[in-house]
Design a protein around this motif. Sequence first.
Motif, mmCIF file in Angstrom:
data_model
loop_
_atom_site.group_PDB
_atom_site.id
_atom_site.type_symbol
_atom_site.label_atom_id
_atom_site.label_comp_id
_atom_site.label_asym_id
_atom_site.label_seq_id
_atom_site.Cartn_x
_atom_site.Cartn_y
_atom_site.Cartn_z
ATOM 1 N N LEU A 1 -76.067 43.964 -17.492
ATOM 2 C CA LEU A 1 -75.422 43.276 -18.611
ATOM 3 C C LEU A 1 -75.859 41.821 -18.641
ATOM 4 O O LEU A 1 -76.027 41.196 -17.592
ATOM 5 N N ALA A 2 -76.035 41.303 -19.852
ATOM 6 C CA ALA A 2 -76.365 39.894 -20.014
ATOM 7 C C ALA A 2 -75.739 39.417 -21.303
ATOM 8 O O ALA A 2 -75.955 40.016 -22.357
ATOM 9 N N ALA A 3 -74.936 38.377 -21.210
ATOM 10 C CA ALA A 3 -74.295 37.763 -22.371
ATOM 11 C C ALA A 3 -73.619 38.791 -23.276
ATOM 12 O O ALA A 3 -73.756 38.766 -24.496
ATOM 13 N N GLY A 4 -72.885 39.725 -22.672
ATOM 14 C CA GLY A 4 -72.093 40.665 -23.450
ATOM 15 C C GLY A 4 -72.868 41.822 -24.046
ATOM 16 O O GLY A 4 -72.355 42.543 -24.892
ATOM 17 N N ARG A 5 -74.135 41.986 -23.653
ATOM 18 C CA ARG A 5 -74.916 43.114 -24.155
ATOM 19 C C ARG A 5 -75.572 43.840 -22.991
ATOM 20 O O ARG A 5 -75.748 43.275 -21.911
ATOM 21 N N VAL A 6 -75.943 45.107 -23.220
ATOM 22 C CA VAL A 6 -76.659 45.859 -22.195
ATOM 23 C C VAL A 6 -78.143 45.512 -22.309
ATOM 24 O O VAL A 6 -78.790 45.829 -23.310
ATOM 25 N N ALA A 7 -78.685 44.849 -21.274
ATOM 26 C CA ALA A 7 -80.094 44.457 -21.299
ATOM 27 C C ALA A 7 -80.982 45.607 -20.856
ATOM 28 O O ALA A 7 -82.134 45.708 -21.268
ATOM 29 N N ALA A 8 -80.462 46.487 -20.002
ATOM 30 C CA ALA A 8 -81.238 47.645 -19.548
ATOM 31 C C ALA A 8 -80.276 48.661 -18.968
ATOM 32 O O ALA A 8 -79.205 48.306 -18.479
ATOM 33 N N ASP A 9 -80.629 49.943 -19.046
ATOM 34 C CA ASP A 9 -79.767 51.008 -18.558
ATOM 35 C C ASP A 9 -80.670 52.142 -18.102
ATOM 36 O O ASP A 9 -81.449 52.667 -18.892
ATOM 37 N N GLY A 10 -80.638 52.499 -16.820
ATOM 38 C CA GLY A 10 -81.484 53.575 -16.335
ATOM 39 C C GLY A 10 -81.494 53.627 -14.824
ATOM 40 O O GLY A 10 -80.730 52.905 -14.168
ATOM 41 N N PRO A 11 -82.332 54.471 -14.218
ATOM 42 C CA PRO A 11 -82.412 54.545 -12.766
ATOM 43 C C PRO A 11 -82.896 53.197 -12.214
ATOM 44 O O PRO A 11 -83.660 52.505 -12.874
ATOM 45 N N PRO A 12 -82.432 52.835 -11.004
ATOM 46 C CA PRO A 12 -82.778 51.518 -10.445
ATOM 47 C C PRO A 12 -84.283 51.253 -10.454
ATOM 48 O O PRO A 12 -84.710 50.137 -10.762
ATOM 49 N N ALA A 13 -85.077 52.263 -10.123
ATOM 50 C CA ALA A 13 -86.525 52.049 -10.016
ATOM 51 C C ALA A 13 -87.123 51.600 -11.353
ATOM 52 O O ALA A 13 -88.086 50.839 -11.383
ATOM 53 N N GLU A 14 -86.524 52.051 -12.481
ATOM 54 C CA GLU A 14 -87.035 51.642 -13.791
ATOM 55 C C GLU A 14 -86.472 50.297 -14.230
ATOM 56 O O GLU A 14 -87.163 49.471 -14.832
ATOM 57 N N VAL A 15 -85.175 50.111 -13.941
ATOM 58 C CA VAL A 15 -84.478 48.946 -14.483
ATOM 59 C C VAL A 15 -84.834 47.666 -13.733
ATOM 60 O O VAL A 15 -85.017 46.609 -14.329
ATOM 61 N N PHE A 16 -84.942 47.785 -12.396
ATOM 62 C CA PHE A 16 -85.158 46.584 -11.600
ATOM 63 C C PHE A 16 -86.615 46.150 -11.634
ATOM 64 O O PHE A 16 -87.392 46.413 -10.717
ATOM 65 N N ALA A 17 -86.972 45.489 -12.735
ATOM 66 C CA ALA A 17 -88.315 44.930 -12.859
ATOM 67 C C ALA A 17 -88.220 43.414 -12.762
ATOM 68 O O ALA A 17 -87.244 42.820 -13.204
ATOM 69 N N GLU A 18 -89.241 42.792 -12.183
ATOM 70 C CA GLU A 18 -89.187 41.343 -11.937
ATOM 71 C C GLU A 18 -88.961 40.553 -13.214
ATOM 72 O O GLU A 18 -88.155 39.630 -13.256
ATOM 73 N N THR A 19 -89.675 40.927 -14.281
ATOM 74 C CA THR A 19 -89.568 40.142 -15.516
ATOM 75 C C THR A 19 -88.153 40.204 -16.080
ATOM 76 O O THR A 19 -87.576 39.180 -16.437
ATOM 77 N N LEU A 20 -87.580 41.439 -16.116
ATOM 78 C CA LEU A 20 -86.238 41.589 -16.682
ATOM 79 C C LEU A 20 -85.208 40.810 -15.862
ATOM 80 O O LEU A 20 -84.425 40.029 -16.403
ATOM 81 N N LEU A 21 -85.219 41.014 -14.534
ATOM 82 C CA LEU A 21 -84.222 40.359 -13.688
ATOM 83 C C LEU A 21 -84.371 38.845 -13.729
ATOM 84 O O LEU A 21 -83.382 38.115 -13.801
ATOM 85 N N SER A 22 -85.632 38.351 -13.721
ATOM 86 C CA SER A 22 -85.856 36.907 -13.758
ATOM 87 C C SER A 22 -85.300 36.320 -15.044
ATOM 88 O O SER A 22 -84.705 35.247 -15.059
ATOM 89 N N ARG A 23 -85.463 37.062 -16.148
ATOM 90 C CA ARG A 23 -84.967 36.579 -17.431
ATOM 91 C C ARG A 23 -83.435 36.610 -17.482
ATOM 92 O O ARG A 23 -82.795 35.612 -17.832
ATOM 93 N N VAL A 24 -82.863 37.739 -17.065
ATOM 94 C CA VAL A 24 -81.417 37.906 -17.161
ATOM 95 C C VAL A 24 -80.670 36.908 -16.275
ATOM 96 O O VAL A 24 -79.675 36.312 -16.680
ATOM 97 N N TYR A 25 -81.159 36.718 -15.062
ATOM 98 C CA TYR A 25 -80.463 35.828 -14.125
ATOM 99 C C TYR A 25 -80.914 34.380 -14.266
ATOM 100 O O TYR A 25 -80.396 33.508 -13.579
ATOM 101 N N ASP A 26 -81.943 34.121 -15.109
ATOM 102 C CA ASP A 26 -82.499 32.788 -15.272
ATOM 103 C C ASP A 26 -82.884 32.213 -13.914
ATOM 104 O O ASP A 26 -82.546 31.080 -13.563
ATOM 105 N N GLN A 27 -83.572 33.026 -13.153
ATOM 106 C CA GLN A 27 -83.929 32.678 -11.770
ATOM 107 C C GLN A 27 -85.090 33.606 -11.382
ATOM 108 O O GLN A 27 -84.969 34.822 -11.503
#
Lengths: 272, 362
Positions: free
Chosen positions: A225-251
Amino acid sequence: MRFPRTRPAPPAPVAPGGTVAEAASVRVALGGRPVLDGVSVTVRAGEVLALVGPNGAGKSTLLGVLAADLPVSAGEVRMHGRPVTGFSAPELALRRAVLPQSAVLSFPFTVEDVVRMGRAPHASSPAEDDRAVADAMAATEVTAFAARPFSALSGGERARVALARVLAQRAPLLLLDEPTAALDLRHQELVLRLCRERAGAGDAVVVVLHDLGLAAAYAHRVAVLAAGRVAADGPPAEVFAETLLSRVYDQPVEVFPHPRTDALLITPQRNL
Amino acid sequence: MTVLDRPSGTGTDAAAPPRRRRSTTGLLTAGLALALLALIPVAASLGAYPVPVGDVLASAQHRIGLGGTGLDRVAESVLWNVRFPRIVLALLVGASLGCAGALMQGVFGNPLAEPGVIGVSSGAAVGAVGAIAFDLTFLGTWTVTLFAFGSGLATSLLVYTMSRSGGRTEVVTLILTGIAVNAFGGALIGLFLFFADTAAVNQITFWQLGSLSAATWPKVLAVLPCAVLGLAVAPLYARRLDLLALGERPARHLGVDVERLRLVLVLVIALLTAAAVSVSGIIGFVGLVVPHLLRMLAGPGHRFLVPASALLGALVLLAADLTARTVAAPAELPLGVLTALLGSPFFFWLLRRTRRRQGGWA
């Protein structure tokens, strides 16, 4: 002695993979500010669903929506195919158990009393209650202080007692809000193993987590979840990508396989 | 571990601690009942016109038609027109106050809640004093009780909504709300006194100190329905009060209709407080001390606490009233003064302890 009242029957079990609860295009506004906006999540039997995301992303709110605690201003929440607003409090208590973020208690009940409160929704025999309570206390490793007052426990011990109460409720849907926050390494693993066990037995488990490594290791499915919306939904291996997590966590975040087991490891980029 | 494949109940041996507690509660209940049975004839025997305990029992046997012998006219009259109405009233008022205290602490989730401390008693007193001062009697002996109930209920709801925020009641807010409500109630009572005639003023002043000395059978009848109804309903909610200790939301998760529970219990509290206040004035601290002693002895479970608080409340008030009318004979100490003298140090200790446990009020 129990106050005699007409007690609702427990729901029929849902086959593994079947939908236990779902939020469809849900919108929730607290104090005028939208906390969830167009969020859709499906919770399936036999599955551990981890809700992750930065602070204020709406994880606890989504959990509250699934628990039928919070009214939605748009969209719908269904449990066992029926809108949650159609269930009474005793009916809901047989369908979902909720672990709050922090456990409080007004009076010095003993640990065993607290765990036994989880049996309140059931019209079961005392022997059955005893067994459910004993099982739940053994599973969370709190049996040793069963007779101590809850108020005399440490934060981590309280968290485990609260979890034992939730397990003793034996509801087919478990909603856990940061169950590992106050726990040491060993008990964090224990709690998530328990989640897997419950899922293996056919229950649906939704767990809010901050530790992405734990989520990657134990969840069947992750909703970011990011800012009240679902940014990604799926198995961990698909969802946990560096670009997505870096963007969502701003880190900046690194994701790499464990050298021996290939399990996903997630760590912030540090330049020390 | 799903709901279905749960093993059907064969007994487990995990129930040792609750069983020990059950025997504690059993012993305590039996002890309280015995103490009450022993104290009632003693209370009936002592006073300005002593009647030996043997005669009391004989007369009681005679009245219910189980042998025994009647006493002379004066002794019979003292026993049945003065002492026994007073004893029954003490039992009713004590049971109501003890039970109301236990319920109130459960509803607020706060061990310092008590009808007197948070102002519900003085709220009920405003209605009662108003009825006396303006000489309202359109409902006969029920008038004062009804007015006490109405204003007591309004005060309960007011205090409840004022002192809660975010689903919990903080000690500071609760006590401060109590101070404000007590001040306002005191002012209204003062105003009524200002407008009342001398006879009513005397009646009110006397009644304000808290006393059972005006006990008569009609007064007993006036409070009996309120007290009995409240005392009968209260234990039905004991298990749900236990769950409420987890907080409102967790209680709801366990199937408690929290809104309804609170509404019903605030009604019951107002009923019990009004029953007590309308006949005896403001008798403080019984509802505070009694549930606390029991919680220390037998744990906080409301299934024992609520009925036992009624029992111990009755015992305490009977003993206090006996003391009040014999210790300074032929004069009589006001009962409310006596309970406040003994109760306030306890409240003080409780405040210190709660503060120490929480590490401050903020």
